[in-house]
Structure formats: structure tokens, C-alpha cells
Enzyme design. Structure first.
Site, PDB file in Angstrom:
ATOM      1  N   LYS A 220      -7.718   0.498  -6.868  1.00 34.97           N
ATOM      2  CA  LYS A 220      -6.377   0.183  -6.379  1.00 34.97           C
ATOM      3  C   LYS A 220      -5.611  -0.786  -7.278  1.00 34.97           C
ATOM      4  O   LYS A 220      -4.396  -0.744  -7.363  1.00 34.97           O
ATOM      5  CB  LYS A 220      -6.453  -0.386  -4.959  1.00 34.97           C
ATOM      6  CG  LYS A 220      -6.790   0.679  -3.932  1.00 34.97           C
ATOM      7  CD  LYS A 220      -6.538   0.179  -2.535  1.00 34.97           C
ATOM      8  CE  LYS A 220      -6.588   1.320  -1.537  1.00 34.97           C
ATOM      9  NZ  LYS A 220      -7.969   1.799  -1.295  1.00 34.97           N
TER      10      LYS A 220
ATOM     11  N   GLU B 234       2.361  -1.866   2.526  1.00 37.09           N
ATOM     12  CA  GLU B 234       1.680  -1.523   3.768  1.00 37.09           C
ATOM     13  C   GLU B 234       0.192  -1.562   3.486  1.00 37.09           C
ATOM     14  O   GLU B 234      -0.228  -1.397   2.341  1.00 37.09           O
ATOM     15  CB  GLU B 234       2.083  -0.112   4.221  1.00 37.09           C
ATOM     16  CG  GLU B 234       1.274   1.040   3.600  1.00 37.09           C
ATOM     17  CD  GLU B 234       1.471   1.203   2.088  1.00 37.09           C
ATOM     18  OE1 GLU B 234       2.450   0.682   1.545  1.00 37.09           O
ATOM     19  OE2 GLU B 234       0.609   1.855   1.453  1.00 37.09           O
TER      20      GLU B 234
ATOM     21  N   SER C 128     -15.107   5.208  -6.650  1.00 38.23           N
ATOM     22  CA  SER C 128     -13.816   4.528  -6.476  1.00 38.23           C
ATOM     23  C   SER C 128     -13.912   3.055  -6.108  1.00 38.23           C
ATOM     24  O   SER C 128     -13.028   2.281  -6.468  1.00 38.23           O
ATOM     25  CB  SER C 128     -12.980   5.266  -5.430  1.00 38.23           C
ATOM     26  OG  SER C 128     -13.668   5.369  -4.202  1.00 38.23           O
TER      27      SER C 128
END
Ligand SMILES: *Cc1c(COP(=O)(O)O)cnc(C)c1O
Length: 393
Positions: free
Chosen positions: A89, A111, A377
Site C-alpha cells: 500500500k 478512507e 502482498s
């Protein structure tokens, strides 16, 4: 490229920008400038330097010998878990905070569901000294208190959202509302390849550093710069989009997507969006979406907070629809067992999201000479409580 967006931001029939009129100026400003900014020498140098010195890139491509032996093939793990903040991310939030700076915006909103994107956003806001407001469903605020505390320590304001089911979808609605109310000074950092054009394309480009590195690293390690299978989990789809990007038009590479089946694809407790979804509009984008007969969005369920989004990025809808990607769904239980296997065979505790990608190794049948890359990930620290409870550790 057949899988690039067209002039209006569509991948085939999916994508576009379905937004209230109040947001036209913001979206137009971003759309008119993002490619120019991303392509500029100054941006490229800033992005490259932060990815390297701050996030810790390039992340290693690791040959998982014992998992390879177990499955009778050649498995490589792309170690996005080794990034700063523990997942892919940060690639996106670094790109977008630089984009905000180049557009002269100093108020950041975001968000978050489980809080991972909120933490990654609060991190780059602290790094660059800008105000950060994170919208989070009130239920998630309760469930994810370590991440809420991290965001606060990083200096972000966390706003609990009490509407709807008090989860990610409601937090996103509230962030969009904020943006409508403060259009001039605010930049909205979206956490995946979702939302109105140009977000899906922009976020894909920021994450494409993953496949750029895979190409170089595979060539170095195997003498061939592409895998036979490329596996990634799909929530909104950003880590998958980044891992696929440089292979989208390379038909030699089978693109495998792992969705969360939850308690089972047909159990009603699931997040298998592209398997069950029908075309609809969510958060400004036309895409596959879990909805009931009346078009009401269905609340998704998965053991992994990062995968329970009712939609999927428009690129993934198009990849699935055209057959370019093959979508499998892994249940909570399959993901838990895959996480345990990876941990015991390789000494790597994966995130629960990632565990769904690992679980798909049981569903495909790569040959002995073939190469499989799994995009790892994120790391599993945040999921320890679930692992401890569910695996009776
Ligand atoms: C957030 C998250 C995901 C899901 O998001 P995508 O946009 O689909 O990549 C997957 N894995 C980890 C570790 C995450 O934190």
C-alpha cells in the site's frame, strides 16, 4: 495495449467517472494533469528515491524452495511484505502524496477499512508534513484499534463513520462527501485501483513498480523475464494490478486472481466479487459489484478485512470478463491453512489477504519446469490475533 484505459477511462465496458457535478473540477484537474506529472523528470526522481530509501525497494523476489518442493513446481514470492508499513500500500500512498504536492494540495483525506490504507496514508502525511483526515467505519474503529492508535500517533485525525453498516463502503461515501465540501484545497488519496477515472489507472501505474521489478529479478534468477503463472489476491485489486501490469498483454503469462470466498462462494457470507457480481456503479466507477435483486449493494464478508469490499477495480472486471485472468475464490479456512503452510515451510507469516493467493496454489496445476510468482502482498503481524484464535496456537 488491449488492457489500457481508453480516452474516457474505460477498460472495455468498465470504469469511467460517475461523479456528482460538484466534483467535476477536481476530477478534471487530476485527469488533465496526472500523466504529465507522473512523466515529469522531477516526479519520477522523487518517487524513485522515496520508494528506494523510504519504502525499502526493490523488494526481493525469493525462491521458496520448500513450498516449491511441496507443490512440485518453482515458486517465487515477491516480498511486498518487506515494505515499510508491511504491505504494497505504501507504493500508492507515496505516489499520491507526491501527486497532491504537485497539484498544490495540502489537506489530505482518505478512507480506510481495516486501517492499513489509513496507516499508509497517515505515514506519508507525517513524512511530508500535511494534514491528514481518515474516514473509518465506526465498527472498524472498534475492531481495528491498533491501527487507529497508529494513525493517531502519526498525527492523523480519525473520523468514525456511523452511517450504513459502519464499514468501508460507508467510510468511502463520507470521504467523498468531505471532498465535495472542500473541493479546492483537498486531495483524496484512494487506497486501491477503484473509484472514478483517473484513479484506477493512476494507482495501477504507482503499483506497477512491482511487475517492473519482477521482470528484472526473474530474468536474473531464471534467465527468463516472465513467469508461467502470476498469482495475486484481489480486494480492490491494487497489488494484483501492479503485479500484472507489465504482463497484461503477454499471453504466455497466466494471470491468476484470488478472491475471498469467506464461508463459501454460495454461502451468502462471501466477498467473491467478480465471481458473483453483476455490473453496477460504486464509488464513481462502473464495475462488477455484489448486489441483491433490487441493486442494493450487499455487505461482503471475509475473514480478511482487506478483501471484504463489495466491488472490484474496473481493470479486474475487464480481465475476468475477457478471460485474460482466471479467478479463484479461497475460503477463510483454506486461507488459514495456506498461511500456516507458508509459515511452516518458509518462515514467513503472510497477511490474511495474501493467504488467499497462497491458497490458490492448491487449485492450479503448474508443471515441474514451470514458474509461479505469488505476490506476497503483506505481512501477518496485524492478523496474529485471528491466527492465534483460528489455528488454536
Ligand atoms: C489492503 C491489502 C490487500 C487488498 O488490497 P488490493 O488493493 O486488492 O491489493 C491485499 N493484501 C494486503 C496485505 C493488504 O493490506
Amino acid at each position: 495495449m488491449g488492457f489500457e484505459i481508453d480516452q474516457k477511462g474505460f477498460y472495455g465496458e468498465f470504469g469511467g467517472a460517475y461523479i456528482p457535478e460538484m466534483l467535476y473540477p477536481n476530477i478534471r484537474e487530476l485527469e488533465e494533469n496526472y500523466l504529465k506529472i507522473i512523466g515529469s523528470e522531477q516526479f519520477r526522481e522523487q518517487f524513485r528515491r522515496l520508494l528506494q530509501d523510504y519504502a525499502g525497494r526493490p523488494t526481493p523476489l525469493f525462491r521458496a524452495d520448500r513450498l516449491s518442493e511441496h507443490y512440485g513446481t518453482n515458486i517465487y514470492l515477491k516480498r511486498e511484505d518487506l515494505n515499510h508499513t508491511g504491505a504494497h500500500k505504501i507504493n500508492n500512498t507515496i505516489g499520491q502524496i507526491l501527486m497532491a504536492r504537485h497539484l498544490g494540495k495540502r489537506r489530505i483525506i482518505a478512507e480506510t477499512g481495516a486501517g492499513q490504507h489509513g496507516v499508509a496514508t497517515a505515514t506519508v502525511c507525517a513524512l511530508t508534513g500535511v494534514n491528514c483526515i481518515v474516514y473509518m467505519g465506526a465498527l472498524d474503529v472498534e475492531r481495528q484499534s491498533p491501527n487507529v492508535k497508529k494513525m493517531k500517533m502519526l498525527g492523523a485525525e480519525v473520523v468514525p463513520v456511523h452511517s450504513g453498516n459502519k464499514t468501508l463502503k460507508d467510510a468511502t461515501n463520507e470521504a467523498i462527501r468531505d471532498w465535495i465540501n472542500h473541493p479546492v484545497e483537498t486531495y483524496y488519496i484512494i487506497g486501491s485501483v477503484v473509484g472514478p477515472h483517473p484513479y484506477p489507472d493512476m494507482v495501477t501505474r504507482f503499483q506497477s513498480v512491482i511487475s517492473e521489478e519482477i521482470r528484472l529479478q526473474l530474468a536474473e534468477k531464471t534467465g527468463r523475464d516472465f513467469p508461467d503463472y502470476l498469482v495475486a489476491c484481489v480486494g480492490g485489486g491494487s497489488n494484483a494490478a501492479g503485479a500484472y501490469y507489465h504482463y497484461l498483454d503477454d499471453e504466455r503469462v497466466r494471470l491468476i486472481s484470488a478472491e475471498a470466498a469467506g464461508m463459501g462462494v454460495n454461502s451468502g457470507q462471501t466477498a467473491a466479487t467478480s465471481l458473483l457480481g453483476r455490473t453496477g456503479i460504486i464509488h464513481g466507477s462502473r464495475t462488477l459489484l455484489m448486489q441483491d435483486e433490487d441493486g442494493q449493494i450487499q455487505e461482503p464478508y471475509s475473514i480478511s478485512a482487506g478483501l471484504d469490499y463489495p466491488g472490484v477495480g474496473p481493470l479486474h472486471s475487464w480481465l475476468a470478463k475477457t478471460g485474460r485472468s482466471t479467478v479463484y475464490a479461497a475460503t477463510d479456512e483454506e486461507a488459514l491453512q495456506a498461511a500456516l503452510l507458508c509459515t511452516r515451510k518458509e518462515g514467513i507469516i503472510p497477511a490474511l489477504e495474501t493467504a488467499h493467493a497462497l491458497a490458490v496454489l492448491d487449485k492450479i496445476t503448474p508443471g515441474k519446469e514451470e514458474t509461479v510468482v505469488v505476490n506476497l502482498s503483506g505481512r501477518g503481524d496485524k492478523d496474529m490475533e485471528t491466527y492465534i484464535n483460528r489455528l488454536s496456537l
